[in-house]
Every structure is written in structure tokens, then in C-alpha cells.
Design a protein around this motif. Sequence first.
Motif, mmCIF file in Angstrom:
data_model
loop_
_atom_site.group_PDB
_atom_site.id
_atom_site.type_symbol
_atom_site.label_atom_id
_atom_site.label_comp_id
_atom_site.label_asym_id
_atom_site.label_seq_id
_atom_site.Cartn_x
_atom_site.Cartn_y
_atom_site.Cartn_z
ATOM 1 N N MET A 160 0.827 -1.325 0.033
ATOM 2 C CA MET A 160 -0.103 -0.017 0.089
ATOM 3 C C MET A 160 0.893 1.222 -0.022
ATOM 4 O O MET A 160 0.551 2.233 -0.692
ATOM 5 N N LEU A 161 1.991 1.037 0.774
ATOM 6 C CA LEU A 161 2.875 2.265 0.757
ATOM 7 C C LEU A 161 3.678 2.559 -0.590
ATOM 8 O O LEU A 161 3.642 3.899 -1.211
ATOM 9 N N GLN A 162 3.923 1.417 -1.229
ATOM 10 C CA GLN A 162 4.182 1.619 -2.686
ATOM 11 C C GLN A 162 3.362 2.125 -3.831
ATOM 12 O O GLN A 162 3.867 3.007 -4.363
ATOM 13 N N ALA A 163 2.176 1.876 -3.400
ATOM 14 C CA ALA A 163 1.124 2.196 -4.294
ATOM 15 C C ALA A 163 0.963 3.791 -4.014
ATOM 16 O O ALA A 163 0.688 4.513 -5.129
ATOM 17 N N PHE A 164 1.193 4.313 -2.732
ATOM 18 C CA PHE A 164 1.097 5.765 -2.638
ATOM 19 C C PHE A 164 2.141 6.280 -3.246
ATOM 20 O O PHE A 164 1.800 7.373 -3.810
ATOM 21 N N LEU A 165 3.346 5.963 -2.962
ATOM 22 C CA LEU A 165 4.347 6.595 -3.591
ATOM 23 C C LEU A 165 4.297 6.758 -5.259
ATOM 24 O O LEU A 165 4.468 7.782 -5.917
ATOM 25 N N ASN A 166 3.830 5.811 -5.878
ATOM 26 C CA ASN A 166 3.829 5.668 -7.134
ATOM 27 C C ASN A 166 2.736 6.536 -7.822
ATOM 28 O O ASN A 166 2.761 6.963 -8.992
ATOM 29 N N ARG A 167 1.621 6.695 -6.903
ATOM 30 C CA ARG A 167 0.554 7.359 -7.393
ATOM 31 C C ARG A 167 0.912 8.823 -7.415
ATOM 32 O O ARG A 167 0.573 9.761 -8.375
ATOM 33 N N ILE A 168 1.883 9.297 -6.331
ATOM 34 C CA ILE A 168 2.245 10.561 -6.444
ATOM 35 C C ILE A 168 3.472 10.481 -7.584
ATOM 36 O O ILE A 168 3.527 11.955 -8.185
ATOM 37 N N ALA A 169 4.119 9.927 -7.816
ATOM 38 C CA ALA A 169 5.059 10.016 -8.918
ATOM 39 C C ALA A 169 4.467 10.113 -10.436
ATOM 40 O O ALA A 169 4.962 10.233 -11.223
ATOM 41 N N ARG A 170 3.366 9.550 -10.448
ATOM 42 C CA ARG A 170 2.587 9.471 -11.831
ATOM 43 C C ARG A 170 1.654 10.723 -11.807
ATOM 44 O O ARG A 170 1.133 10.977 -12.757
ATOM 45 N N HIS A 171 1.634 11.312 -10.885
ATOM 46 C CA HIS A 171 0.713 12.698 -10.756
ATOM 47 C C HIS A 171 1.533 13.684 -11.542
ATOM 48 O O HIS A 171 2.326 14.297 -11.322
ATOM 49 N N PRO A 172 0.571 14.610 -12.539
ATOM 50 C CA PRO A 172 1.544 15.577 -13.373
ATOM 51 C C PRO A 172 1.770 16.814 -12.535
ATOM 52 O O PRO A 172 2.565 17.397 -12.937
ATOM 53 N N ILE A 173 1.376 16.984 -11.450
ATOM 54 C CA ILE A 173 1.762 18.191 -10.471
ATOM 55 C C ILE A 173 2.571 17.940 -9.247
ATOM 56 O O ILE A 173 3.743 18.190 -9.040
ATOM 57 N N LEU A 174 2.104 16.621 -8.473
ATOM 58 C CA LEU A 174 2.699 16.344 -7.280
ATOM 59 C C LEU A 174 4.103 15.638 -7.673
ATOM 60 O O LEU A 174 4.988 15.726 -6.795
ATOM 61 N N SER A 175 4.215 14.993 -8.861
ATOM 62 C CA SER A 175 5.431 14.542 -9.238
ATOM 63 C C SER A 175 6.837 15.434 -9.321
ATOM 64 O O SER A 175 7.800 15.348 -9.097
ATOM 65 N N ASN A 176 6.371 16.918 -9.400
ATOM 66 C CA ASN A 176 7.343 17.842 -9.809
ATOM 67 C C ASN A 176 7.736 18.534 -8.358
ATOM 68 O O ASN A 176 8.665 19.138 -8.213
ATOM 69 N N GLU A 177 6.919 18.343 -7.024
ATOM 70 C CA GLU A 177 7.552 18.737 -5.718
ATOM 71 C C GLU A 177 8.863 18.355 -5.379
ATOM 72 O O GLU A 177 9.008 17.147 -5.157
ATOM 73 N N HIS A 178 9.662 18.926 -5.019
ATOM 74 C CA HIS A 178 10.911 18.654 -4.606
ATOM 75 C C HIS A 178 10.862 18.169 -3.314
ATOM 76 O O HIS A 178 11.975 17.293 -2.791
ATOM 77 N N THR A 179 9.820 18.445 -2.411
ATOM 78 C CA THR A 179 9.862 17.848 -1.040
ATOM 79 C C THR A 179 9.684 16.254 -1.272
ATOM 80 O O THR A 179 10.191 15.350 -0.319
ATOM 81 N N PHE A 180 9.001 15.934 -2.175
ATOM 82 C CA PHE A 180 8.738 14.479 -2.382
ATOM 83 C C PHE A 180 10.143 13.766 -2.954
ATOM 84 O O PHE A 180 10.470 12.694 -2.654
ATOM 85 N N HIS A 181 10.720 14.584 -3.990
ATOM 86 C CA HIS A 181 12.019 13.877 -4.254
ATOM 87 C C HIS A 181 12.896 13.683 -3.111
ATOM 88 O O HIS A 181 13.738 12.670 -3.195
ATOM 89 N N ARG A 182 12.751 14.875 -2.260
ATOM 90 C CA ARG A 182 13.935 14.673 -1.064
ATOM 91 C C ARG A 182 13.526 13.337 -0.125
ATOM 92 O O ARG A 182 14.469 12.763 0.477
#
Length: 262
Positions: A160-182
Motif C-alpha cells: 500500500m505504501l508502494q502504491a502511495f508513492l507511485n501514485r504521487i510519482a505519476r501525478h502531473p503536479i505532485l511528481s514535480n514537488e521537490h519535497t517528494f524528491h527529497r
Amino acid sequence: MADFGDPNPFGDNENEQHAIIDAPPVDEASEAPATPAKPASPPTQQRQPFRGYPGLSPKTGFCCARDEYLHSDGAEILIADALKMTDHTGKIYIAYVIRTGNSDARRRYSEFESLRSGLVKLYPTLIIPPIPSKQSLGDYAIKQSRAKEDATMISRRKRMLQAFLNRIARHPILSNEHTFHRFLDGEVSWSEVLHSPPMSLAPKNVLRAPPHNPTDANPHPGYAALPSPSTSVSLRHPDQRFMDSEAFTDKFASHLSGTMEK
């Protein structure tokens, strides 16, 4: 016209077979020479839009290596393992190994919670993907006193946590958030991220902040004057259906919080 209703496209009718056999031979000399077929040209391969969003052009400028990887073809985030760790107070917790390309990061469940909470405040107009709850029915039903060591529960939470991360990574806006990259960078202290912009500038109450720029240091004074509804205020004309649903949910939750006997 051929009969496409026939289950055997080659035909097994005896009359049809005799008709084919008794047909007069064709004079090969009278036939025009066959024109050699031109080889089919290979289809032109074009790069598809990023992550399957129609009309979205591929990203070209990247803020870090993880940003570039997340916007590459076939990018995938994996929860590779779950390790039992001990903090500075001697308390045991589970650390999840996040694998992004060739780099790994270890994050505990509370850090996943803080990531999602921060994204909710930074992007109040977006629907942030959910994460699994800290305690579930399986925690109580199997080894209630040792739920954190339950391999089934940990495996389910990894998925479920893996699905959470991949859904953010595939989002056209959230995937660009540098906080997520860090968050995906194992060399970055998550505590430092929480105490540095933009997370440190996130409003405590998103209802009193500009929805498209909640970290604005000088918002319009009108936002501070907006009413903030309280959950303790009773409705004047409540809907009985919602009241019955709330009563059932509270009763069910009280059963789960108690001791469950086999």
C-alpha cells in the motif's frame, strides 16, 4: 461475399470442395507478371506523453536526479524491504526501504504520514493519495499484542505504501514537488526537510490560506477573516441517515478497540 458466420473459415462443405477441384486450370502464361510487393516501412516511433496523461508534453528541466528518473519511461518506485530498527531511545520500529532507480532510502511509517500531511497543506486543491492506517482490523485479529511483528500486516503495508508513492510519482503536479524528491533521497534527513521551506511555511489551517499559494508570506487579510467550522458544533437540522451511520461506526470502532477473543 464470404459467410463470416461459418465457424470453419476454410469450409468443410463437400460441394465446395468438388467445385474447387473441378475448376479448369489457369493458363499461367496468360497471367500478367505479379508486381513485387514493396517492403512495409517501419512505423515511426514517437515518444508518448508522460505517464499516459493526454496532451501533456514530456518534461525537459529537472531539479534533481530523482526528478529526472521519475519522469523517465518505465520509472517505478519499489518498497524493497522492511527492516526492524531501533531508535535512540531503544524503541523498535519498522523502516521501509524505498528503491528509486539505483538509490535507496529508509523511511518509517510516521515519516510517510508527515509527507502526506505536508502535501495536503501545500496542495489543498488536490486529492492526495491515501496511505494505510496505522492500526487495522488485521492488527487486532492476529497477534494483538505483537501486531508490528506480524509479517502479513507488514507485507500488506509495503504494497500500500508502494502504491502511495507511485501514485504521487505519476501525478502531473505532485511528481514535480521537490519535497517528494527529497523524501526518496536516503542521504537527506527528513527532519531537516520538515523544518525547512516549503514544509515549514505550510499553514496550520488550509481553510484560512490562499488555496493556490498556501505558503504565501503576505496573504490577503480576508483569508484570516474566513470562518473555520468546528467539529464540535452541532447542526441545527442534522440528517438522520448520517446520524445513524455515525452511531453504527462509533459502535463498531468501540468493538475493535476492545479485546477480541478467538
